[in-house]
Scaffold this motif. Structure first.
Motif, PDB file in Angstrom:
ATOM      1  N   THR A 156      36.041  38.117  50.190  1.00  0.00           N
ATOM      2  CA  THR A 156      36.052  39.252  49.276  1.00  0.00           C
ATOM      3  C   THR A 156      36.811  38.913  48.006  1.00  0.00           C
ATOM      4  O   THR A 156      36.378  39.236  46.884  1.00  0.00           O
ATOM      5  N   GLN A 157      37.948  38.253  48.157  1.00  0.00           N
ATOM      6  CA  GLN A 157      38.715  37.847  46.981  1.00  0.00           C
ATOM      7  C   GLN A 157      37.906  36.853  46.145  1.00  0.00           C
ATOM      8  O   GLN A 157      37.895  36.935  44.907  1.00  0.00           O
ATOM      9  N   TRP A 182      34.565  36.605  46.038  1.00  0.00           N
ATOM     10  CA  TRP A 182      33.463  37.318  45.385  1.00  0.00           C
ATOM     11  C   TRP A 182      33.958  38.116  44.192  1.00  0.00           C
ATOM     12  O   TRP A 182      33.269  38.177  43.159  1.00  0.00           O
ATOM     13  N   GLY A 183      35.144  38.712  44.320  1.00  0.00           N
ATOM     14  CA  GLY A 183      35.692  39.439  43.185  1.00  0.00           C
ATOM     15  C   GLY A 183      35.866  38.529  41.981  1.00  0.00           C
ATOM     16  O   GLY A 183      35.532  38.898  40.853  1.00  0.00           O
ATOM     17  N   GLY A 184      36.385  37.329  42.239  1.00  0.00           N
ATOM     18  CA  GLY A 184      36.551  36.366  41.155  1.00  0.00           C
ATOM     19  C   GLY A 184      35.225  35.910  40.571  1.00  0.00           C
ATOM     20  O   GLY A 184      35.078  35.759  39.350  1.00  0.00           O
ATOM     21  N   PHE A 193      32.290  37.592  40.631  1.00  0.00           N
ATOM     22  CA  PHE A 193      31.700  38.682  39.853  1.00  0.00           C
ATOM     23  C   PHE A 193      32.421  38.843  38.520  1.00  0.00           C
ATOM     24  O   PHE A 193      31.788  39.112  37.484  1.00  0.00           O
ATOM     25  N   GLY A 194      33.736  38.707  38.531  1.00  0.00           N
ATOM     26  CA  GLY A 194      34.483  38.770  37.281  1.00  0.00           C
ATOM     27  C   GLY A 194      34.074  37.670  36.320  1.00  0.00           C
ATOM     28  O   GLY A 194      33.954  37.900  35.108  1.00  0.00           O
ATOM     29  N   GLN A 225      30.789  38.579  34.662  1.00  0.00           N
ATOM     30  CA  GLN A 225      30.982  39.547  33.582  1.00  0.00           C
ATOM     31  C   GLN A 225      31.597  38.865  32.368  1.00  0.00           C
ATOM     32  O   GLN A 225      31.194  39.104  31.230  1.00  0.00           O
ATOM     33  N   LEU A 278      30.131  47.384  36.798  1.00  0.00           N
ATOM     34  CA  LEU A 278      31.308  46.842  37.488  1.00  0.00           C
ATOM     35  C   LEU A 278      32.605  47.286  36.811  1.00  0.00           C
ATOM     36  O   LEU A 278      33.498  47.826  37.487  1.00  0.00           O
ATOM     37  N   MET A 326      35.779  49.726  38.271  1.00  0.00           N
ATOM     38  CA  MET A 326      37.175  49.309  38.248  1.00  0.00           C
ATOM     39  C   MET A 326      38.020  50.315  37.473  1.00  0.00           C
ATOM     40  O   MET A 326      39.151  50.633  37.867  1.00  0.00           O
ATOM     41  N   PHE A 375      42.874  51.522  48.292  1.00  0.00           N
ATOM     42  CA  PHE A 375      41.911  50.747  49.076  1.00  0.00           C
ATOM     43  C   PHE A 375      42.176  50.843  50.575  1.00  0.00           C
ATOM     44  O   PHE A 375      41.441  50.254  51.367  1.00  0.00           O
TER      45      PHE A 375
END
Length: 324
Positions: free
Chosen positions: A199-200, A202-204, A206-207, A210, A285, A289, A313
């Protein structure tokens, strides 16, 4: 440090120092010989473990048989002589289709199933219960590496379940990776940690997507973005670890050690929303946030630490009391 942790660390150091040739050789089988399963089987073979292999498409076992593995015509044949059963198939449904058959179940007593198929914590616990009823031990595993890392000292594999079963299998498990860890007694905890780490990641990712869209629409080269990512990485890493540490201690209020207040973060974040609007970029996205930012600001104020977002969360929320 307890006895078990000392033992595990000593075994890891032995792996790093001397390699797999010093490890006890227990008979194993590998069910599933795709890219990852084949890498697991090759590594066990090279370490000297008697290794049986099975795959639904038998031809995928042929390179391993040429190396000295014993090809199994059926799952029952693969399980027959093995003490440790490594499973690496598509999903838990495929694993269940292989194991939850009367002729197979009768062969499981006294063996250890090491489940390396990705799945949810719930599925791991259900499988552990079923295998326990068959008289087998169970380890829920998560491979935090790609196939080319298997067998290397830096390869990380996570396991949860009985520490007794883990210790009994540890020499063979260390063959697969020097950064092998037992993360909890409850089956499914390795799967949960795997998902949390991904998850961490994927967050990076996706960031980054963007960010790349913004860079390119403004006429900058991605090579420039790449170079500056590396330069900025120490700052990002420090903020990430600070977030974990503060959340662990429920230190959500701003203090002298706060790297940047929640208000400062949100002010800078508005530039991303404005840029997306100006350049016609998808802002789904960042808008999601921003919703979390605004909720935390309303609850804790602009002077709070970024970690004040953490309770949003959590299923039941968290205390805001500072812990030293």
């Amino acid at each position: 440090m307890n006895l078990y942790l000392r033992f595990a660390r000593a075994q890891t150091e032995t792996f790093k120092a001397t390699g797999p040739e010093t490890i006890m050789k227990r008979p194993v089988c590998v069910l599933g010989t795709g890219r990852m399963g084949s890498s697991i089987a090759r590594t066990l073979l090279k370490a000297g473990h008697p290794t049986w292999v099975w795959n639904r498409t038998a031809a995928k076992c042929e390179p391993l048989i040429a190396m000295g593995a014993k090809g199994a015509a059926t799952v029952e044949d693969a399980l027959g002589a093995a003490e440790i059963i490594f499973v690496n198939v598509l999903d838990h449904a495929a694993s269940n289709a292989l194991l939850k058959r009367d002729r197979v179940a009768s062969l499981l007593a006294g063996k250890t199933v090491v489940q390396l198929t990705s799945g949810s914590p719930r599925l791991a616990r259900e499988e552990a219960d079923w295998l326990g009823a068959q008289g087998a031990d169970y380890l829920d595993g998560a491979i935090m590496a790609t196939p080319d890392f298997i067998g290397r000292a830096e390869a990380a594999l996570l396991y949860s379940g009985s520490s007794r079963a883990y210790e009994a299998c540890l020499p063979a498990l260390l063959v697969l990776g020097g950064q092998t860890s037992h993360v909890g007694e409850v089956p499914g905890q390795a799967s949960a940690l795997d998902t949390a780490l991904l998850t961490q990641m994927w967050g990076g990712l996706f960031g980054a997507l963007q960010g790349m869209a913004l860079v390119q629409v403004e006429g900058l080269e991605l090579d420039m973005f790449r170079r500056q990512l590396l330069a900025f990485k120490p700052v990002v890493d420090a903020a990430l670890l600070d977030l974990v540490d503060r959340t662990a201690r429920c230190r959500f209020a701003g203090d002298d050690a706060t790297l940047a207040s929640l208000g400062a973060h949100h002010s800078a974040f508005q530039h991303l929303l404005e840029a997306c609007e100006e350049q016609g970029l998808d802002a789904a996205l960042p808008r999601a946030m921003d919703r979390f930012f605004r909720q935390a600001l309303a609850q804790d104020g602009a002077d709070a630490d970024f970690a004040a977002l953490a309770p949003l969360f959590q299923r039941n929320g968290m205390t805001h009391d500072a812990v030293a």
